[in-house]
Design an enzyme around this catalytic site. Structure first.
Site, short mmCIF file in Angstrom:
data_model
loop_
_atom_site.label_atom_id
_atom_site.label_comp_id
_atom_site.label_asym_id
_atom_site.label_seq_id
_atom_site.Cartn_x
_atom_site.Cartn_y
_atom_site.Cartn_z
N TYR A 1 0.82 -1.24 0.11
CA TYR A 1 -0.11 -0.07 -0.02
C TYR A 1 0.98 1.18 0.04
CZ TYR A 1 -2.72 3.61 1.80
OH TYR A 1 -3.36 4.84 2.33
N1 LIG Z 1 -8.11 6.14 6.33
C1 LIG Z 1 -6.88 6.43 6.62
O1 LIG Z 1 -6.11 6.13 7.75
C2 LIG Z 1 -5.90 6.96 5.38
C3 LIG Z 1 -4.66 7.42 5.74
C4 LIG Z 1 -3.82 8.15 5.07
C5 LIG Z 1 -4.18 8.26 3.81
N2 LIG Z 1 -5.40 7.67 3.35
C6 LIG Z 1 -5.86 7.93 2.08
O2 LIG Z 1 -7.18 8.59 1.82
C7 LIG Z 1 -7.88 8.08 0.76
C8 LIG Z 1 -9.24 7.92 1.16
O3 LIG Z 1 -9.37 6.71 2.29
P1 LIG Z 1 -10.50 6.16 3.25
O4 LIG Z 1 -9.91 5.71 4.19
O5 LIG Z 1 -11.40 7.51 3.22
O6 LIG Z 1 -11.23 5.35 2.20
P2 LIG Z 1 -12.56 4.43 2.31
O7 LIG Z 1 -13.18 4.92 3.37
O8 LIG Z 1 -12.25 3.08 2.05
O9 LIG Z 1 -13.36 5.21 0.84
C9 LIG Z 1 -12.87 4.68 -0.30
C10 LIG Z 1 -13.53 5.64 -1.52
O10 LIG Z 1 -12.81 5.21 -2.65
C11 LIG Z 1 -13.89 4.82 -3.41
N3 LIG Z 1 -13.00 3.80 -4.37
C12 LIG Z 1 -12.58 2.66 -4.21
N4 LIG Z 1 -12.09 2.05 -5.21
C13 LIG Z 1 -12.61 2.74 -6.37
C14 LIG Z 1 -12.24 2.66 -7.69
N5 LIG Z 1 -11.43 1.80 -8.38
N6 LIG Z 1 -12.65 3.80 -8.56
C15 LIG Z 1 -13.36 4.96 -7.85
N7 LIG Z 1 -13.39 5.26 -6.80
C16 LIG Z 1 -13.14 4.05 -5.97
C17 LIG Z 1 -14.88 4.14 -2.77
O11 LIG Z 1 -16.13 3.99 -3.40
P3 LIG Z 1 -17.08 2.63 -3.20
O12 LIG Z 1 -17.30 2.14 -1.87
O13 LIG Z 1 -18.12 2.60 -4.23
O14 LIG Z 1 -16.16 1.56 -3.84
C18 LIG Z 1 -14.93 5.01 -1.63
O15 LIG Z 1 -15.72 6.15 -2.05
C19 LIG Z 1 -7.01 7.03 0.20
O16 LIG Z 1 -6.41 7.65 -0.93
C20 LIG Z 1 -6.33 6.47 1.17
O17 LIG Z 1 -5.22 5.52 0.62
C21 LIG Z 1 -6.31 7.04 4.22
#
Ligand SMILES: NC(=O)c1ccc[n+]([C@@H]2O[C@H](COP(=O)([O-])OP(=O)(O)OC[C@H]3O[C@@H](n4cnc5c(N)ncnc54)[C@H](OP(=O)(O)O)[C@@H]3O)[C@@H](O)[C@H]2O)c1
Length: 249
Positions: free
Chosen positions: A155
């Site tokens: 990741y």
């Molecule tokens: N959460 C953390 O602790 C954290 C920390 C650092 C960075 N990040 C980064 O922040 C971002 C958001 O993370 P999150 O935790 O908010 O994620 P999340 O809650 O899992 O939400 C992911 C979102 O991305 C969409 N998605 C997934 N695959 C996709 C695809 N192939 N095409 C279009 N949309 C897609 C999902 O839609 P569906 O549900 O409809 O698939 C959902 O809207 C990511 O880039 C992650 O790497 C997260």
């Protein structure tokens, strides 16, 4: 007057978590926001309703960012509804954690397809239609790049690739007036983090202990930082990585 009035934004993964926080913050500053998602229609509908309920403009488009045809449709539908896209937020990503020895080819392609190929395709589609002024890209990475945590090779390496592409794209697109920056959140309480079992786990407690501000992030911590980067207040910032992680990196 909001800072993003008369601008159109595409937020990939804007239906949940950090992306939803960003979509809400951009809309609150006056941007019309297209929310791209891959599977969960209801979550996307709810996000649009939340923005509209606050007086904003939004549109949900089902588009898998790893598919060029669907990315093309995303930009075409957004332009049809709101006009050319000024702001692209590459937030959609998938993640899982495992030892390097346990990485399968299937999981490698799933994560690199969404987290790396996806932003390549969206940045290409964005650049093709970008307005001459106020065009900007924000790539969501992770402050975890600084930690090299065991179990996070796959990741985190996708986010390292995106960070490098951000810095190079900033140089390549500067001549066209397009700014490109990365926004690196720390561990944040989202649907994705919950479904992985991170929230409430020993891992989360360790992350909180190593965060000077002493808690996990929330989507509403990240959204306003994206709104700033998208706005004219950040007009002199490009090729930068902004950490929004409570000091954790
Ligand atoms: N959460 C953390 O602790 C954290 C920390 C650092 C960075 N990040 C980064 O922040 C971002 C958001 O993370 P999150 O935790 O908010 O994620 P999340 O809650 O899992 O939400 C992911 C979102 O991305 C969409 N998605 C997934 N695959 C996709 C695809 N192939 N095409 C279009 N949309 C897609 C999902 O839609 P569906 O549900 O409809 O698939 C959902 O809207 C990511 O880039 C992650 O790497 C997260």
């Amino acid at each position: 007057m909001g800072k993003l009035v008369s601008r159109t934004a595409v937020v990939t993964g804007g239906s949940k978590g950090i992306g939803r926080g960003i979509a809400l913050a951009l809309a609150a500053e006056g941007a019309s926001v297209a929310i791209a998602y891959s599977r969960d229609d209801q979550a996307a509908k709810d996000a649009v309703a939340e923005i509209e309920g606050r007086g904003g403009r939004a549109l949900a488009v089902r588009a898998d960012v790893s598919r060029a045809d669907q990315v093309g449709d995303l930009f075409a539908r957004t332009a049809q509804e709101f006009g050319p896209v000024h702001i692209l937020v590459n937030n959609a990503a998938v993640f899982s954690f495992q030892q390097l020895t346990e990485i399968t080819q299937e999981e490698f392609h799933r994560q690199y397809g969404t987290n790396v190929l996806g932003p390549v395709l969206t940045m290409q589609a964005f650049a093709e239609q970008a307005p001459a002024e106020k065009a900007t890209i924000i790539n969501v990475t992770t402050s975890g790049i600084a930690h090299n945590n065991p179990g996070a090779a796959l990741y985190t390496s996708t986010k390292s690739a995106l960070t490098t592409m951000t810095r190079i794209a900033a140089k390549e697109l500067a001549g066209r007036g397009i700014r490109v920056n990365a926004l690196a959140p720390g561990a944040t309480d989202t649907e994705g983090a919950r479904s992985l079992g991170v929230i409430g786990s020993d891992m989360a407690n360790e992350l909180i202990a190593s965060t000077p501000l002493g808690r996990l992030g929330r989507p509403e911590d990240i959204g306003p930082v994206a709104a700033f980067l998208a706005s004219d207040d950040a007009a002199w910032i490009t090729g930068e990585v902004i950490h929004a992680d409570g000091g954790g990196h």
